[in-house]
Design an enzyme around this catalytic site. Structure first.
Site, PDB file in Angstrom:
ATOM      1  CD1 TRP A  99      -2.019  -2.203   1.996  1.00 16.74           C
ATOM      2  CD2 TRP A  99      -2.901  -1.453   0.079  1.00 16.74           C
ATOM      3  NE1 TRP A  99      -2.994  -3.089   1.582  1.00 16.74           N
ATOM      4  CE2 TRP A  99      -3.536  -2.652   0.421  1.00 16.74           C
ATOM      5  CE3 TRP A  99      -3.278  -0.797  -1.094  1.00 16.74           C
ATOM      6  CZ2 TRP A  99      -4.544  -3.225  -0.369  1.00 16.74           C
ATOM      7  CZ3 TRP A  99      -4.273  -1.354  -1.884  1.00 16.74           C
ATOM      8  CH2 TRP A  99      -4.891  -2.561  -1.519  1.00 16.74           C
ATOM      9  CG  ASP A 166      -3.349   3.749   4.244  1.00 14.87           C
ATOM     10  OD1 ASP A 166      -4.410   3.523   4.864  1.00 14.87           O
ATOM     11  OD2 ASP A 166      -3.004   3.118   3.221  1.00 14.87           O
ATOM     12  CE  LYS A 190      -8.652  -3.626   3.844  1.00 14.48           C
ATOM     13  NZ  LYS A 190      -7.757  -2.586   3.438  1.00 14.48           N
TER      14      LYS A 190
HETATM   15  C1  LIG Z   1      -7.082  -2.181   2.037  1.00 13.74           C
HETATM   16  C2  LIG Z   1      -6.061  -1.097   2.146  1.00 13.74           C
HETATM   17  C3  LIG Z   1      -5.964  -0.062   1.212  1.00 13.74           C
HETATM   18  C4  LIG Z   1      -6.820   0.000  -0.014  1.00 13.74           C
HETATM   19  O1  LIG Z   1      -8.090   0.431   0.290  1.00 13.74           O
HETATM   20  P1  LIG Z   1      -9.207   0.608  -0.853  1.00 13.74           P
HETATM   21  O2  LIG Z   1     -10.318   1.193  -0.050  1.00 13.74           O
HETATM   22  O3  LIG Z   1      -9.489  -0.740  -1.410  1.00 13.74           O
HETATM   23  O4  LIG Z   1      -8.670   1.545  -1.881  1.00 13.74           O
HETATM   24  C5  LIG Z   1      -5.016   0.918   1.422  1.00 13.74           C
HETATM   25  N1  LIG Z   1      -4.214   0.899   2.483  1.00 13.74           N
HETATM   26  C6  LIG Z   1      -4.253  -0.087   3.409  1.00 13.74           C
HETATM   27  C7  LIG Z   1      -3.334  -0.063   4.584  1.00 13.74           C
HETATM   28  C8  LIG Z   1      -5.197  -1.109   3.270  1.00 13.74           C
HETATM   29  O5  LIG Z   1      -5.260  -2.091   4.183  1.00 13.74           O
END
Ligand SMILES: *Cc1c(COP(=O)(O)O)cnc(C)c1O
Length: 357
Positions: A99, A166, A190
């Site tokens: 990511w 993030d 998540k």
């Molecule tokens: C799942 C995830 C993403 C991607 O998220 P989307 O909503 O599918 O774009 C980005 N960063 C992390 C840390 C993730 O776990």
């Protein structure tokens, strides 16, 4: 048989969230209509957005001077929105996984990207430390929980430049100091809500520094000024997110979640370290994620991988197959996963050890 949901994302939600969302789908706030078939400008839905925003701020202790918005596009759209809105010419990134790499790739479209450190040389199985952040960058970006590799940064860094994080997969999993961050963002799927809504926490003073023209929908200011109602927000995911936020509050908030998460992760890591058939992929204990716990068959036991997957599946474990880039197993232990599910996995590992002895 009881199912144990270890999927990494979309992933387990509280039963309360599912039940209340079903009620809202059938009859929303006594309107006799579904939350999916009523105007987002109705007073009933405006109340949902207002309450979700207020609870989000309350639960994380977000100080004055910050905005919280709910938008579409997933965390992946934030990879571009962050540099679009914040980067004048340079930014620093810590590369701790897939990511992070995607975020770095987007940032390069907007200016100079200084990758201050990377753990890519060893399949991202640790969090780099001891790097320097140049003081002339517009911000420093980190991924606090690396969902695929099972590493996590739980320290709220003190840095001299705006800190951007993030937190897709560890938001609401621990107490944190939001005042250390300029921006925190994440996809909700998540630890919060179904896929379709993305949260962004923004310290208002970091905006408006670049003179780059920004398309309306990609401009944070658009969504802040209209309180996430510039266009039609993802109403159902926002409604579901509100239910999870209520559940979090009723269950003691992030402080209580943190205690339970420490307990759950400890149970599983202890078994991984004890059981001779398995080994953890993240060796530094302080780098181990409490949300995504990665392990593989121990040296010499590799041939048992398929057997264990089949055995665990027969015991009701779902979603424990590791990401294809790491292999082995990954058990995601988000807030909504009960301790009993972790215990069931630990028991299955012990039983498997006896069967193979
Ligand atoms: C799942 C995830 C993403 C991607 O998220 P989307 O909503 O599918 O774009 C980005 N960063 C992390 C840390 C993730 O776990």
């Amino acid at each position: 048989m009881k199912k144990h949901n270890f999927y990494a994302g979309p992933s387990i939600l509280p039963q309360f969230t599912l039940d209340e969302t079903i009620k809202g789908i059938k009859d929303f706030a006594g309107t006799g209509l579904s939350v999916m078939e009523i105007s987002h400008r109705s007073k009933e839905f405006v109340a949902v957005m207002d309450e979700a925003t207020a609870l989000f701020k309350e639960l994380l202790g977000i100080p004055e001077g910050y905005s919280v918005i709910f938008v579409g596009g997933g965390a992946s759209t934030q990879f571009a929105m962050i540099p679009y809105n914040l980067m004048k010419s340079k930014a620093a990134y810590l590369n701790t996984g897939a990511w992070s790499k995607k975020a770095i790739k987007e940032a390069k479209l907007f200016g100079d990207v200084n990758v201050v450190a990377s753990s890519e040389d060893t399949t991202f199985n640790y969090i780099p430390k001891g790097y320097r952040i140049p003081d002339d960058v517009d911000y420093f970006h980190i991924t606090t929980n690396n969902t695929i590799y099972g590493t996590e940064i739980r320290e709220d860094f003190d840095v001299d430049v705006p800190l951007v994080a993030d937190m897709s997969s560890d938001i609401f999993s621990r107490k944190m100091d939001v005042s250390k961050y300029a921006v925190i963002y994440g996809g909700a799927q998540k630890n919060l809500a179904p896929a379709g809504v993305t949260f962004v926490i923004i310290r208002n003073d970091v905006l408006g520094k670049s003179d780059r023209p920004i398309p309306t929908m990609l401009n944070y200011k658009t969504h802040i000024d209209k309180e996430s109602m510039f266009n039609t927000p993802p109403v159902l995911p926002v409604f579901a997110a509100l239910q999870t936020l209520k559940w979090l509050k009723a269950n003691g908030g992030v402080g209580e979640m943190e205690k339970i998460n420490i307990h759950k992760a400890g149970l599983l890591y202890d078994e991984i370290d004890r059981n001779p058939l398995f080994k953890g992929t993240v060796l530094n204990k302080e780098d181990r994620s409490r949300m995504n716990i990665c392990f593989v068959m121990n040296d010499g036991c590799e041939a048992l991988e398929k057997d264990f997957l089949a055995y665990a599946t027969s015991k009701g474990m779902l979603g424990i197959k590791g990401h294809r880039s790491v292999g082995g197993f990954r058990a995601s232990t988000y807030n909504a996963l009960p301790v009993e599910s972790v215990q069931a996995l630990v028991d299955a590992m012990k039983e498997f050890e006896k069967m193979k002895a």
